[in-house]
Structures are given as structure tokens and as C-alpha cells.
Write a protein that holds these residues in place. Structure first.
Motif, mmCIF file in Angstrom:
data_model
loop_
_atom_site.group_PDB
_atom_site.id
_atom_site.type_symbol
_atom_site.label_atom_id
_atom_site.label_comp_id
_atom_site.label_asym_id
_atom_site.label_seq_id
_atom_site.Cartn_x
_atom_site.Cartn_y
_atom_site.Cartn_z
ATOM 1 N N GLY A 83 0.813 -1.211 0.000
ATOM 2 C CA GLY A 83 0.000 0.000 0.000
ATOM 3 C C GLY A 83 0.846 1.260 0.000
ATOM 4 O O GLY A 83 0.596 2.195 -0.769
ATOM 5 N N MET A 84 1.873 1.294 0.850
ATOM 6 C CA MET A 84 2.727 2.477 0.903
ATOM 7 C C MET A 84 3.519 2.647 -0.385
ATOM 8 O O MET A 84 3.735 3.769 -0.850
ATOM 9 C CB MET A 84 3.681 2.390 2.093
ATOM 10 N N ARG A 85 3.950 1.544 -1.001
ATOM 11 C CA ARG A 85 4.681 1.646 -2.261
ATOM 12 C C ARG A 85 3.779 2.152 -3.386
ATOM 13 O O ARG A 85 4.215 2.912 -4.259
ATOM 14 C CB ARG A 85 5.285 0.290 -2.630
ATOM 15 N N LEU A 86 2.530 1.737 -3.386
ATOM 16 C CA LEU A 86 1.593 2.241 -4.396
ATOM 17 C C LEU A 86 1.377 3.742 -4.230
ATOM 18 O O LEU A 86 1.347 4.488 -5.207
ATOM 19 C CB LEU A 86 0.258 1.491 -4.291
ATOM 20 N N VAL A 87 1.222 4.181 -2.984
ATOM 21 C CA VAL A 87 1.045 5.618 -2.734
ATOM 22 C C VAL A 87 2.308 6.381 -3.120
ATOM 23 O O VAL A 87 2.243 7.450 -3.745
ATOM 24 C CB VAL A 87 0.685 5.874 -1.255
ATOM 25 N N ALA A 88 3.473 5.837 -2.778
ATOM 26 C CA ALA A 88 4.727 6.504 -3.109
ATOM 27 C C ALA A 88 4.918 6.638 -4.612
ATOM 28 O O ALA A 88 5.622 7.535 -5.085
ATOM 29 C CB ALA A 88 5.900 5.745 -2.492
ATOM 30 N N ASP A 89 4.273 5.745 -5.383
ATOM 31 C CA ASP A 89 4.402 5.767 -6.836
ATOM 32 C C ASP A 89 3.286 6.555 -7.511
ATOM 33 O O ASP A 89 3.197 6.603 -8.734
ATOM 34 C CB ASP A 89 4.403 4.329 -7.371
ATOM 35 N N GLN A 94 3.728 15.067 -2.041
ATOM 36 C CA GLN A 94 3.439 15.122 -0.605
ATOM 37 C C GLN A 94 2.978 13.759 -0.068
ATOM 38 O O GLN A 94 3.436 13.311 0.984
ATOM 39 C CB GLN A 94 2.378 16.184 -0.313
ATOM 40 N N LEU A 95 2.066 13.116 -0.817
ATOM 41 C CA LEU A 95 1.601 11.804 -0.375
ATOM 42 C C LEU A 95 2.720 10.777 -0.450
ATOM 43 O O LEU A 95 2.826 9.892 0.402
ATOM 44 C CB LEU A 95 0.409 11.344 -1.218
ATOM 45 N N ALA A 96 3.551 10.854 -1.487
ATOM 46 C CA ALA A 96 4.662 9.923 -1.625
ATOM 47 C C ALA A 96 5.614 10.045 -0.439
ATOM 48 O O ALA A 96 6.060 9.041 0.124
ATOM 49 C CB ALA A 96 5.403 10.186 -2.939
ATOM 50 N N GLN A 97 5.935 11.285 -0.052
ATOM 51 C CA GLN A 97 6.802 11.490 1.108
ATOM 52 C C GLN A 97 6.146 10.964 2.377
ATOM 53 O O GLN A 97 6.808 10.380 3.238
ATOM 54 C CB GLN A 97 7.136 12.973 1.253
ATOM 55 N N GLY A 98 4.842 11.182 2.501
ATOM 56 C CA GLY A 98 4.123 10.674 3.667
ATOM 57 C C GLY A 98 4.153 9.156 3.740
ATOM 58 O O GLY A 98 4.294 8.576 4.824
ATOM 59 N N ALA A 99 4.020 8.487 2.575
ATOM 60 C CA ALA A 99 4.052 7.029 2.547
ATOM 61 C C ALA A 99 5.415 6.497 2.965
ATOM 62 O O ALA A 99 5.517 5.566 3.776
ATOM 63 C CB ALA A 99 3.701 6.534 1.141
ATOM 64 N N LEU A 100 6.481 7.079 2.425
ATOM 65 C CA LEU A 100 7.830 6.630 2.779
ATOM 66 C C LEU A 100 8.137 6.902 4.252
ATOM 67 O O LEU A 100 8.778 6.087 4.928
ATOM 68 C CB LEU A 100 8.855 7.315 1.879
ATOM 69 N N SER A 101 7.669 8.052 4.759
ATOM 70 C CA SER A 101 7.871 8.373 6.165
ATOM 71 C C SER A 101 7.120 7.391 7.064
ATOM 72 O O SER A 101 7.628 6.970 8.110
ATOM 73 C CB SER A 101 7.414 9.809 6.439
ATOM 74 N N THR A 102 5.913 7.012 6.653
ATOM 75 C CA THR A 102 5.126 6.047 7.422
ATOM 76 C C THR A 102 5.834 4.708 7.510
ATOM 77 O O THR A 102 5.922 4.099 8.586
ATOM 78 C CB THR A 102 3.740 5.866 6.782
ATOM 79 N N LEU A 103 6.352 4.238 6.365
ATOM 80 C CA LEU A 103 7.085 2.971 6.372
ATOM 81 C C LEU A 103 8.291 3.032 7.299
ATOM 82 O O LEU A 103 8.582 2.081 8.032
ATOM 83 C CB LEU A 103 7.540 2.621 4.954
ATOM 84 N N ALA A 104 9.005 4.159 7.272
ATOM 85 C CA ALA A 104 10.187 4.302 8.126
ATOM 86 C C ALA A 104 9.806 4.279 9.598
ATOM 87 O O ALA A 104 10.502 3.672 10.424
ATOM 88 C CB ALA A 104 10.920 5.595 7.774
ATOM 89 N N LYS A 105 8.703 4.945 9.960
ATOM 90 C CA LYS A 105 8.273 4.963 11.359
ATOM 91 C C LYS A 105 7.846 3.573 11.827
ATOM 92 O O LYS A 105 8.130 3.172 12.957
ATOM 93 C CB LYS A 105 7.124 5.961 11.531
#
Length: 240
Positions: A83-89, A94-105
Motif C-alpha cells: 500500500g505504501m509503495r503504491l502511494v509513493a508511486d 506530498q503523499l509519496a513522502q508521507g508514505a515513505l515516512s510512514t514505512l520508516a516509522k
């Protein structure tokens, strides 16, 4: 059921009770003995869970509690990563950065073995997805929806004709090649859906629209059900 899954299940059950609930009720709902339940509650409290109460009185979890670093199931890990990879793509920075940040957290609070599972996930997003060009920044559309404010838009239909609208945006639908803004249109006095790539201009108005977005979405679903239509009409003939 593993111990981590059992603890997570107990947290989910506690989240569903707004008032103190007895240990025997919690044990029955989670399928464990009362002795195991007391041990599990003590373990969660030691990990920082804001569970209040004691045997014979009942237990309740304070609102706003953040989950401690517990395990996810394999399917949950894969769903999060995909899900986060789909959003990042998606092409929205802004949403892509949010997705990558979520995965990192999430990775930061997982136990080491589950962190390795997350980082080594083999569920990938395919190449060749076409980036969507939108004259209006998606963040403006999301802000209008989040704050329940009206938008003034210029909209170009498939024939090239441009109309001016004041709309109440209440949802943003992500398709593979386009996005659709779901609105109440003051010009048409009804629900209309607008492709974001055909919104040539948009301005956030100071006025809030008179209904909550959840009420609009509920009303839209009801009208779609009564009319027997699909979830969304074809995106080439959305707004009229």
C-alpha cells in the motif's frame, strides 16, 4: 495464536470498550483463561500501554494510546508495504513522502525479525505507470476536503468547453491513470464527479459548506444505490 498476536488482539478488544470491562468478559472475548488475561494486561502495561484498572474492578484503555512495538502478521506486513509503495508511486510528492515516512516509522518500532521482513518484501509496484498531470495541485484538493471548504473551479469537459462551478468536495478517488474529485455542485444542484486533470483552475473559498463530508458521502451512496448505478460512472463523462 502467538503471544504477540494475542496481545495485539487484547488491545483491539480493549479499544472497543469505552467503559471499564471486567477481566472475565475480556478473557471470554479473547479466548484465554483469566490467569493468562491478567498476565497479558500486566505485560502490556509494562510496555507502556495506558490500561487502567485492576482485578475485580475492570479495565479500560485511555483514549489516544499509541500501540507499542508489537508484531504484525505476515499478510499485514505485506499489505502495509504494498500500500505504501503504491502511494509513493502515485506521482503526488506530498503523499509519496508521507508514505515513505510512514514505512520508516513502522520499521523503527518493529522487532528486528519483522523489520527484516518489511525491508525484504517482494511485493513491488510495476514500472510504466503514467504520471498524471494536474493543473491544480492535489494538496489544494485534499485541503478543501479535509477542512470542508467550498472550491471555485474551472472545469473543461471532454469536448473542450469550460464551465465555472462552486463545489463542495467531499472525497478524492484514486484510479490508476486519473483522480476523481467527488463533489456537490451548486450549479447543477446535485452530486457531480470531476476528473482532477480537467480542473484547469481552483480556488479555496473562505466558506465552509453546510454539511459534513461524511454526511455528503453517505447521501451520495444512498442515491447511487437507489439509482442502481455502479460506484463511479465512467471517468470520460463524469461532470455535466
Amino acid at each position: 495464536m502467538s503471544r504477540s498476536e494475542r496481545l495485539l488482539n487484547l488491545l483491539q478488544v480493549l479499544r472497543g470498550h469505552r467503559r471499564p470491562v471486567s477481566g472475565h468478559v475480556l478473557a471470554a472475548e479473547t479466548g484465554v483463561s483469566i490467569r493468562t488475561l491478567y498476565r497479558d494486561i500486566a505485560s502490556l502495561q509494562a510496555q507502556g500501554a495506558a490500561i487502567e484498572g485492576e482485578p475485580g474492578v475492570g479495565y479500560v484503555m485511555r483514549p489516544g494510546f499509541m500501540l507499542p512495538p508489537l508484531m504484525f502478521g505476515q499478510e499485514e506486513i505485506e499489505a502495509l508495504v504494498l500500500g505504501m509503495r503504491l502511494v509513493a508511486d502515485s506521482g503526488d510528492r506530498q503523499l509519496a513522502q508521507g508514505a515513505l515516512s510512514t514505512l520508516a516509522k513502522i520499521a523503527a518500532v518493529l522487532p528486528p525479525d519483522m523489520r527484516r521482513e518489511l525491508e525484504a518484501s517482494a511485493l513491488l509496484v510495476g514500472a510504466g505507470r503514467k504520471a498524471l498531470h494536474t493543473p491544480v495541485h492535489p494538496d489544494l484538493l485534499r485541503t478543501a476536503i479535509r477542512t470542508e471548504h467550498k472550491l471555485r473551479i474551472s472545469y473543461r469537459d471532454p469536448a473542450g468547453a469550460v464551465s465555472q462551478r462552486v463545489v463542495w468536495p467531499y472525497a478524492l478517488v484514486y484510479f490508476d491513470q486519473t483522480r476523481v474529485v467527488m463533489c456537490w455542485c451548486e450549479l447543477r444542484d446535485g452530486f457531480r464527479n470531476f476528473r482532477s486533470d480537467r480542473i484547469t483552475e481552483a480556488a479555496l473559498l473562505d466558506q465552509r459548506y453546510p454539511k459534513h463530508r461524511q454526511a455528503l458521502l453517505k447521501e451520495w451512496r444512498r442515491t447511487e444505490f437507489v439509482a442502481g448505478r455502479s460506484i463511479l460512472p465512467e471517468t470520460d463523462s463524469i461532470a455535466k
